[in-house]
Design a protein around this motif. Structure first.
Motif, short mmCIF file in Angstrom:
data_model
loop_
_atom_site.label_atom_id
_atom_site.label_comp_id
_atom_site.label_asym_id
_atom_site.label_seq_id
_atom_site.Cartn_x
_atom_site.Cartn_y
_atom_site.Cartn_z
N VAL A 1 9.20 -1.20 -17.05
CA VAL A 1 7.86 -0.67 -17.23
C VAL A 1 7.93 0.54 -18.16
CG1 VAL A 1 7.93 0.89 -15.22
CG2 VAL A 1 5.72 -0.05 -16.01
N LYS A 2 6.90 0.68 -19.01
CA LYS A 2 6.85 1.83 -19.93
C LYS A 2 6.54 3.10 -19.15
CE LYS A 2 5.01 -0.66 -23.84
NZ LYS A 2 3.74 -0.75 -24.55
N VAL A 3 7.14 4.20 -19.59
CA VAL A 3 6.99 5.46 -18.87
C VAL A 3 5.90 6.30 -19.52
CG1 VAL A 3 8.21 7.54 -18.10
CG2 VAL A 3 9.45 5.39 -18.35
N LYS A 4 5.19 7.03 -18.69
CA LYS A 4 4.13 7.91 -19.20
C LYS A 4 4.20 9.23 -18.46
CE LYS A 4 -0.89 7.89 -19.79
NZ LYS A 4 -2.11 7.19 -19.39
N GLU A 5 3.87 10.30 -19.13
CA GLU A 5 3.86 11.63 -18.50
C GLU A 5 2.99 11.61 -17.24
OE1 GLU A 5 5.53 14.25 -19.79
OE2 GLU A 5 4.74 15.88 -18.54
N GLY A 6 3.53 12.11 -16.16
CA GLY A 6 2.76 12.20 -14.93
C GLY A 6 2.76 10.93 -14.09
N MET A 7 3.51 9.92 -14.54
CA MET A 7 3.54 8.62 -13.83
C MET A 7 4.18 8.80 -12.45
SD MET A 7 4.80 5.18 -15.65
CE MET A 7 4.77 3.58 -14.88
N ILE A 8 3.64 8.05 -11.49
CA ILE A 8 4.14 8.13 -10.11
C ILE A 8 4.93 6.86 -9.78
CG2 ILE A 8 3.43 8.20 -7.68
CD1 ILE A 8 0.81 9.54 -8.65
N PHE A 9 6.16 7.06 -9.28
CA PHE A 9 6.95 5.93 -8.77
C PHE A 9 7.26 6.16 -7.29
CE2 PHE A 9 7.95 5.79 -13.29
CZ PHE A 9 7.92 4.42 -13.56
N ASN A 10 7.17 5.11 -6.52
CA ASN A 10 7.64 5.16 -5.13
C ASN A 10 8.65 4.05 -4.92
OD1 ASN A 10 6.06 7.32 -4.07
ND2 ASN A 10 4.27 5.97 -4.07
N TYR B 1 0.86 -1.18 0.00
CA TYR B 1 0.00 0.00 0.00
C TYR B 1 0.90 1.23 0.00
CZ TYR B 1 -3.09 3.71 1.55
OH TYR B 1 -3.77 4.90 1.63
N SER B 2 0.71 2.11 -0.98
CA SER B 2 1.47 3.35 -1.05
C SER B 2 0.56 4.50 -0.65
CB SER B 2 1.98 3.61 -2.47
OG SER B 2 2.73 2.50 -2.92
N THR B 3 0.98 5.26 0.34
CA THR B 3 0.08 6.28 0.90
C THR B 3 -0.16 7.44 -0.05
OG1 THR B 3 1.94 7.42 1.94
CG2 THR B 3 0.76 5.80 3.29
N ASN B 4 0.89 7.90 -0.76
CA ASN B 4 0.75 9.17 -1.48
C ASN B 4 -0.10 9.09 -2.73
OD1 ASN B 4 2.54 7.77 -3.04
ND2 ASN B 4 4.18 9.29 -2.96
N CYS B 5 -0.31 7.87 -3.27
CA CYS B 5 -1.20 7.74 -4.42
C CYS B 5 -2.30 6.72 -4.16
CB CYS B 5 -0.41 7.42 -5.69
SG CYS B 5 0.60 5.95 -5.55
#
Lengths: 393, 100
Positions: free
Chosen positions: B84-93, A380-384
């Motif tokens: 993984v393919k990249v997209k504008e606005g994509m979020i990575f943690n 679970y990721s909090t920010n999204c």
């Protein structure tokens, strides 16, 4: 426990003293040997069953006006069903050892004041045709029911499960021996949830003391006196949960090479420890023994500019069905104190959430919750607000 | 292995008819805006974008989650060996989920 409950509750005691065959079992109130007329006009004996609403193991006002029945549907003298109380007829698994076939509904406008009034009213309706057919028939047999052997783990009856009618499902959680390795934030919340299930023995392993900062990452509210005593984590939590249940075993030790063999023979193990070489040792041993386990892990990071935090909570499950993902999902590295992302930030709600996800996953393993995916890794990721499920066998 | 900072002109979709150089894609890594000109990122690429001092060895595992990606795999996790393919606005943690 059931005898004590009857003697402390005036309404149950009155039922018993009036000669009804009163029994308290699996969180329900039972009255045995209730005579009734069946569809063939014969006289038979059934068992009237009620939920039990308790406060401190003494009866309160009944939480429901419904009564359940083990037997055929009671009939009038002519063999027609008694419609006055008719409600539902199907198999009702109330507990592992208690299955009813019918439920009845007869609600006085003001409800039932106590269980004496409730049970006698229903029994009067159920037994009247039988008693009018034969004068020697009575539900008041004055037969004393032997107290059922008390093998439960709780110091008082689990009425939460019986009120909800899920006693038979809850029984699936009654594993014999479960271990929690690490009683920090996540481990202590995990214990909080596990303690309320019918697991027979819960073994706690941690060598650390319960200090002031720990109080802010543990369930409940420790007093300053308790903190001044500087108890070990395992002793503090054991004492706390011993108020509610039996079978909590405190082991004030870290698991390492010398004592990893202690984890042999568990039905399930929860790992709630910071990472490091000991974790690898433990997981190798659990895999060798084919012991299913769940490893929990939390990563919290700070955004210096906005002074905000974000986190990933991870729950990785290993079962005999799938173990090969563990090496890709669980870190065994010694925590590196240098990097700025390595500061040990932990937050109680994230500990609690991770613990809850772990317990839910364990309950799926037990067949308590439906499991359509069998994911063996979840984050679970909090920010999204992202929940993931991977590593399906 | 493809590095995050290397533009990839050979990626399908570039017709080579004198288009201006590929505009870097804006993504969010660990809560901060980053840019990459790569069309696809590997596990290690993402870890490097997150941490300057990333270490890769047998015992260190990073947990990577992503969201708002391409339609075929818009969200999920990334483990060693995956891209993984990249997209504008994509979020990575990216985090070492190793605390208890």
């Amino acid at each position: 426990m059931s005898r004590a409950l009857i003697s402390r509750s005036p309404d149950l005691l009155r039922l018993q003293n009036d000669g009804y065959e009163v029994d308290v079992r699996s969180g329900h109130l039972l009255v045995h040997s209730v005579p009734y007329v069946n569809a063939r006009g014969e006289i038979a004996l059934g068992c009237a069953v009620s939920e039990l609403t308790l406060a401190g193991d003494v009866t309160s006002r009944p939480g429901s006006h419904i009564v359940m029945f083990v037997g055929e549907h009671p009939c009038n003298r002519d063999g027609s069903e008694i419609l006055q109380i008719k409600h539902q007829s199907h198999t009702m698994a109330l507990a592992a050892d208690l299955v009813a076939q019918h439920s009845f509904s007869n609600k006085p406008p003001q409800g039932y004041a106590d269980y004496y009034e409730k049970m006698t009213r229903y029994i009067e309706i159920i037994s009247a045709p039988a008693m009018s057919l034969r004068t020697d028939v009575t539900p008041r047999t004055y037969k004393v029911i032997e107290a059922a052997a008390d093998d439960g783990v709780f110091n008082y009856v689990d009425t939460a499960s019986t009120r909800a009618g899920i006693g038979a499902i809850t029984a699936k959680l009654a594993m014999r021996r479960v271990a929690i390795v690490g009683l920090g934030g996540t481990g202590s919340f995990l214990l909080d949830l596990l303690a309320k299930t019918p697991v027979q023995e819960i073994h706690l392993y941690d060598g650390d003391l319960f200090l002031q900062h720990n109080a802010f990452r543990a369930p409940g509210a420790a007093s300053i006196e308790e903190l001044r005593d500087r108890p070990s984590k395992v002793a503090y939590h054991r004492a706390n949960y011993a108020q509610m249940r039996r079978g909590i075993h405190a082991h004030r030790e870290y698991i390492g090479e010398d004592n990893v063999s202690q984890l042999q023979g568990f039905d399930f193990v929860f790992l709630c420890m910071d990472t490091g070489p000991a974790k690898k040792l433990i997981i190798d041993a659990l895999h060798a023994a084919n012991t299913p386990f769940i490893d929990t892990g939390l990563g919290v990071q700070m955004l210096e500019d906005s002074l905000e935090l974000w986190a990933i909570c991870r729950v990785t499950t290993s079962t005999p069905a799938k173990q090969d993902h563990v090496a890709r999902r669980i870190s065994f590295a010694v925590p590196d104190e240098d990097g700025d992302y390595e500061r040990n930030i932990q937050i109680a709600d994230l500990n609690a959430l991770t613990a809850a996800y772990a317990v839910i996953r364990w309950k799926k393993f037990c067949g308590f919750y439906q499991d359509l995916e069998h994911e063996h890794d979840s984050t679970y990721s909090t920010n999204c607000n992202l929940l993931t499920g991977d590593d399906v066998p | 292995m493809q590095h995050a900072a290397t533009p990839d002109r050979d990626e399908p979709g570039h017709d080579g008819k004198g288009d201006p150089p590929a505009k870097p894609t804006k993504i969010i890594v660990n809560g901060r805006q980053k840019e990459t000109s790569a069309k696809e990122l590997s596990f290690q690429d993402v870890v490097r974008l997150a941490f300057d001092d990333a270490v890769f060895n047998e015992v260190t595992i990073y947990t990577i989650t992503f969201k708002r990606g391409h339609g075929d795999k818009p969200e999920g996790t990334l483990v060693e060996g995956e891209t993984v393919k990249v997209k504008e606005g994509m979020i990575f943690n990216v985090a070492r989920t190793d605390k208890s």
